[in-house]
Structure formats: structure tokens, C-alpha cells
Design an enzyme around this catalytic site. Sequence first.
Site, mmCIF file in Angstrom:
data_model
loop_
_atom_site.group_PDB
_atom_site.id
_atom_site.type_symbol
_atom_site.label_atom_id
_atom_site.label_comp_id
_atom_site.label_asym_id
_atom_site.label_seq_id
_atom_site.Cartn_x
_atom_site.Cartn_y
_atom_site.Cartn_z
ATOM 1 N N PHE A 121 27.180 -32.797 93.372
ATOM 2 C CA PHE A 121 27.203 -33.918 94.313
ATOM 3 C C PHE A 121 27.881 -35.126 93.670
ATOM 4 C CE2 PHE A 121 25.108 -37.769 96.081
ATOM 5 C CZ PHE A 121 25.694 -37.696 97.335
ATOM 6 N N GLN A 122 28.794 -35.739 94.378
ATOM 7 C CA GLN A 122 29.567 -36.895 93.922
ATOM 8 C C GLN A 122 30.302 -36.614 92.615
ATOM 9 O OE1 GLN A 122 27.159 -40.519 94.213
ATOM 10 N NE2 GLN A 122 27.858 -40.730 96.316
ATOM 11 N N LYS A 171 26.141 -38.696 83.105
ATOM 12 C CA LYS A 171 24.842 -39.358 83.203
ATOM 13 C C LYS A 171 23.955 -39.072 81.988
ATOM 14 C CE LYS A 171 21.287 -40.495 86.575
ATOM 15 N NZ LYS A 171 20.761 -40.274 87.932
ATOM 16 N N MET A 492 56.308 -58.405 107.067
ATOM 17 C CA MET A 492 57.422 -57.851 106.320
ATOM 18 C C MET A 492 57.899 -56.536 106.944
ATOM 19 S SD MET A 492 59.449 -58.724 103.970
ATOM 20 C CE MET A 492 58.879 -59.789 102.642
#
Lengths: 597, 169
Positions: A121-122, A171, A492
Site C-alpha cells: 500500500f502506497q 519506515k 501565453m
Amino acid sequence: MDGTIQAAELMNSGAEAILRALKAQGVDTIFGYPGGAVLPLYDAIFQQNEIRHILVRHEQAAVHAAEGYARSTGKVGCVLVTSGPGATNAVTGLVDALMDSIPLVCLTGQVPTHLIGNDAFQEADTTGITRQATKHNYLVKRSEDLVRVIHEAFQVARTGRPGPVLVDLPKDILINPAPYREPSSAPHRSYRPRTEPDPRRIEEAVALLKRSARPVVYAGGGVINAGPEASRLLTEFVRMTGFPCTNTLMGLGSFPASDGQYLGMLGMHGTYEANLAMHGCDVMLNLGARFDDRVTGRLNAFSPGSKKIHADIDPANINKSVAVDVAIVGDALAVLKALIAAWKHEPHVQDRAALAQWWQQIDVWRAKDSLRYTQNRDRGSIIKPQYAVEQLFKATRGRETFVTTEVGQHQMWAAQYFKFEKPNHWMTSGGLGTMGYGLPAAMGVQVAHPDALVIDIAGEASTLMNIQEMGTLAQFRLPVKIFILNNKYMGMVRQWQELLHGSRYSNSYSEALPDFVKLAESFHAVGLRAEKVEDLDRVIAEMLAVDRPVIADICVDEKENVFPMIPSGAPHNEMLLGPEHKGDNRPGVTDAGMALV
Amino acid sequence: MPGQNLRAATISVLVENESGVLARVIGLFSGRGYNIDSLTVAPVERDGSKSRITIVTQGTEMVIEQIKAQLDRLVPVYKVLDLSEGPHLSRELALIKVLGTGEKRAEALRLADAFRARVIDATTESFTFELTGATDKLDAFLDLMRPVGLAEVSRTGVAAIARGMKTIG
């Protein structure tokens, strides 16, 4: 390991070791956004008071804020984001910093080491994704490497050609105890950027410059990056030589705009005199600029008759697009010191008569007044965007003012009409051209300079790209002024469509715009609007008087274009001038130029 | 403008042997549109701390100079050496499998002998040769093997070193 290295002190967690290393590196502010993988670091931040954390509303803004902080202070900006989407959202900011050589350290969370590669996850392959988006990046897999990598990241970010460095932090590395060591003064094993110029090249450069009849100094962001002393020495050198000086977009502020020897900005939207001086010079001294395509125009017609001297800290910038006659590798400060010393030492006497003749020619070009425009002052008249910037500049004179911009027409008008006397006061996305840069960058500048006036000169389209940062301004009481030149177009894009695509305005109209006054108010800021010319000065004065964030919605002429303009694929001497210069030669855009950006 | 003509270059790069270093080098080439004709890499220090990458590329003189400068600015790069600026030795190794019987099989063996290719494996219907040499020697041998049953090739890519006393360190 080498026995002379000081003993390590074991810290309770990697997170604590990181914070200690950041403090040792002089970090006082982190711009970031929490998430699962970086919770241990956020916990460590919670338990200390020395480092301030500025909570942004989107990770891209954290990087731009750190860029603004870095560019206005000369220090390394620091970013903290979580794994996966936190890291991928930061990528645009990292590339922006890479292109503009801004020193940053970006800490990203990562899934624990045992989960890397499992599609956790992530999880994202952050070092893989950012390898080409950073000057260097690291994935820390062992606690014993952690602190060395953090220290090294700062060293790499700030030395040589500065740039963003990313450290990916699994982590478990943040949780497990880690040894702490102070930064080492030993040189890096493989990374040894060269900063001192070769004296022989300096002599060759001075010999060319002393014998020049039509010289020009072209200074860029490298002078700013070399610190304020480099800008002071640039000014000293230009004055002692009597040479004309032009700045790139990135170099604005390295030479005082009020100086008589200043030609203004050069390049695609540079002044007539700057570009023609570049085209017609016989010796060009490039200090810390990189012959960007926005500066050179068509390469095979770029400054055809000149000898070129190029000083750059990055050898890869030399002879990349323009072949030069004298290549000087070195830091702009060291180069300028050496040039000044060699200039005084070289016995050849400068031909001042030839130089005077060159200035006469430049004055003829100057007399064209290529930035001229007409503002109708009658009540009810529409505001010209150039006038809005000029009035803003006048109203801020005498105050310590920092300007950031978004990207587009307003950015060019800001560069043309806001005059900078000092370095580090102008923050714009030059290389990458990142819409949405200005508001978060202004946030970072204001954090670093709480008492200064910080203005984001914006367009209505760009500023919406990071408008969520109004929340950050409110939370941290950052009184940034967002000065929107609202022409209801991606100006622009519209300008190019008008000039290059038969006025077919495909998807460039800013449909369904918010009411910026109400938008400001909903974010606890002050909203102001100027609809007609008589409103402008009052709105500017109100904006500057308020000690709160402000959005000033300046309704400007929707059809105004940025001039002068060197169309893509054209050389410097084929500039388009504005409607004020009707009757001047206005060559069109070539087919080859159409394909360029 | 100098050097609009293409030239080949053999570049040796001494790098820190860390994860991702090869990806950095390859990413540099693909990201900037440079050619890679051949690339080899292996650790060269006894402790495994440094690797040597040998890249064969081509480009104009300006591009070759760019490639070297871009390689040199990578943080884990110790040294970049353009071997093609001086006399140098280039060698490549190929393992070549040839299938066949009868006269073709015999011819394959005779040609291999002429090229000093070693037989490192054989069955009644196949040979596997090992051949070391410069790239053009390997190319020539493979051209000859095609009509006599060339079935499979594995090449290492070029390893190179300067002649004489010159070293990369």
C-alpha cells in the site's frame, strides 16, 4: 571502518537521528505533508521545537515552497513527504528545482524494507521515478548508513551546480535505532565538483575582452546561486570595464536594473537593445547562464560574429548547444574574482573610443523603447497588464520586496516591468515553466522573511493550479499578496494561437472562473478587485496596507500580447515588436519555427 | 561548428558499485537521446567497491564531449576516460551455437579453427564455440557461421583498456 572516524552515538530511532542531522545541517524549516510511511518522523517533529514544520496542502507545493525558501535565503530547502502519492506529487517540484539549479533535500517515506517490491500500500519506486528528476537520490536500506546519507544529501544539494537531492526512507529505518555522527569534513569519494577556474582560461578571456570593440556581458542564474557577493562583483566588473550587461530570466537582480549599463532582460521576450547587442557583439562573456533556447533563438544565427567566453560551474553546460571559444569551468564568484584581478593586471589598454561607439549604437536601439505601451487613463478604461506591473513596482519601491510568479504572459510582464536591484528577490520557474509555482514559492519566501513584502505576480489560470495553498497561508499567517493579472485566458497559449495558429483559441479560454474575491474570503484572506484603470492604484495600496494574505484580482486587457518577441526559430535580429511600433519590419514565423516550443 | 561528422567512441567509466548506478548511466543515455552500441559492467576492485562500465557510442564531436561531461557529473562516478582518444585495446567474447551435420558441421569446425575459436561444448549435431576478439572479428566469424548452421549467439559487449602505461585511476 576507518578508526579515525569519531565514535557514533546510538539514537533511539532513525527519525531522531534524522532530525539531529537536519539541525546539524542548519535546517530550521521543513515543508511537508504527513502520511503512513513517515509517521515516525512526524512523531519526532512533534517532540521538538527547533525545526518548524509548515504543513502544505499538496506535496508539489511543499517542493515549490522549499524552492522559494532556498532561492530567497541561499540555504538548502527541506521537504518531507510520504511514500507513494506523496512522492509522486513531489516530482514536478523536483524537476523544477533540477532545471533551475535550486538546492533542496527531499525526504520521502517508503514502505518497510521487507515490503519493497511487493506492491505494498502506497508503495512507489521513488528512487526509480526520481532518478532523472534529481541531482542525486538515495534509498537507505541500512540504519548504519542513514545519517551519513542525510549529511551527504545536503553536501551534494548545495555544492557544485546546486540541485534537488532525494532520500527515500523505509519506515523500519525510521523506527529502528540508528547511529548518529556529525557531518564529516572529508571529501566525497567520487563527487568533487570543480569550483576554481583555470587561470589560463581567465587570462585568455581577459585578453579577448580587453581587445573587444563591441563587448556584452550576459549573466544568468549561476551568478545568483554563487551568493550575493558574486552579484556585487559582477556589478564591480561591469562598471570597471564599461561594458553593457544583460540578464537572463534566472539572472534578474544579479545586476542592478537601474544601472545605466543595464540593457534589460534578453531572449524571447527580452528588450530590443539586449538582443541586438547579443546579435551584434564581437566578444560575449556568458557568466552562469546556459545558452537556453529561450535566449539564443535560432542557433545557427545566434550572435554570428562574436567570440564567446562561457563560465559555468557545470562542464556539461559548456559547448552543449553553442560552441564557445573560451570555456571556464568554475563557480561564478571565483570566476568574477579572477576576472577582476586579471583585468587589473593585464597591461593592454582598452579601446575606449570603440566602446563609446558601441554605446552610441546601443543607445539608438534603446531609443526604440521596445517595452513601450499605451495606457488610456480616462475613467472606465481597461487596465493594461504592463501598467498594472509598473504601478505595483512604483508602489513597492523602498520596501523589502520579493516577487514570485506563475508561468505565462504575466511572468514575462513581471520580468520586463518589475525592476530588481538585488539578487535573491525574484523567484520564477525558468527552465521547467511550471504553472502553479508562484503561490507556494511565495509561501516559502514569506516563511523565510516574515516581515518582508512577498508578492506572487500571477495569472488566473496558473494560480488555480495550486490555489489550495491559500489554506497554508491562512494557517501560518503568511501575508502573501497574490496579484492576479486576470485576462480570462491562458494568455501565453492564446498569444501563440493568435500568432502561430490563425487565432484559433483552442481550449485557452479560462471558462467558469471562480470569483477570486469570494475565494480569498473563504480562505480567510482579503479579496480585492480592480476592474477599471481608476481602481488600480487604490487596490494596490489596500493590498500593501493589509497584514494578511490578499488576492488582488486585476482585470486586464484580454487581448494584450507580450512584446518584443523573438518567434521560435528566428534569430535575435528578427524580433517582433508591439503595436506601438507599427511600420517596423515584422517578419513572420517560419515553418521550422512552428515546430518548436 | 566543429565536428558535424559522426565518430565512434569507447568510454570507460569508473563508478561506485552501488545500487542504481547502472540505471543512472543508462537513463542518462536514453533521456538525452544518446546512442549505446555496447555496454558492459562488472566490479573491478577486490572489495567490490568500484565497477567499471565500458560504453561504445557514436555521435558528433560535440555530442561525445557532452556524453563525457554528463557522465562525469553523476555523483557516483569517479572517472570518465575516452579510450578512443588514444591507442587502446577492445575485446569482446561470444558464445556461438551452430547446429548441423555432415559437411556443414565439418566446415563450421574448420572455420572456427581458422579464427581460433574454442569448442566448449559439442553433440553429434552441434558445436558451441567460444571466441574472443575485437568486435569486427566477431562479426566476421558470425557472418561465416550463418550458412553453416548458426543457431544462437550470446555476446558480452566490449571491454576496453588503454595501451601502454596509461591507467584510468
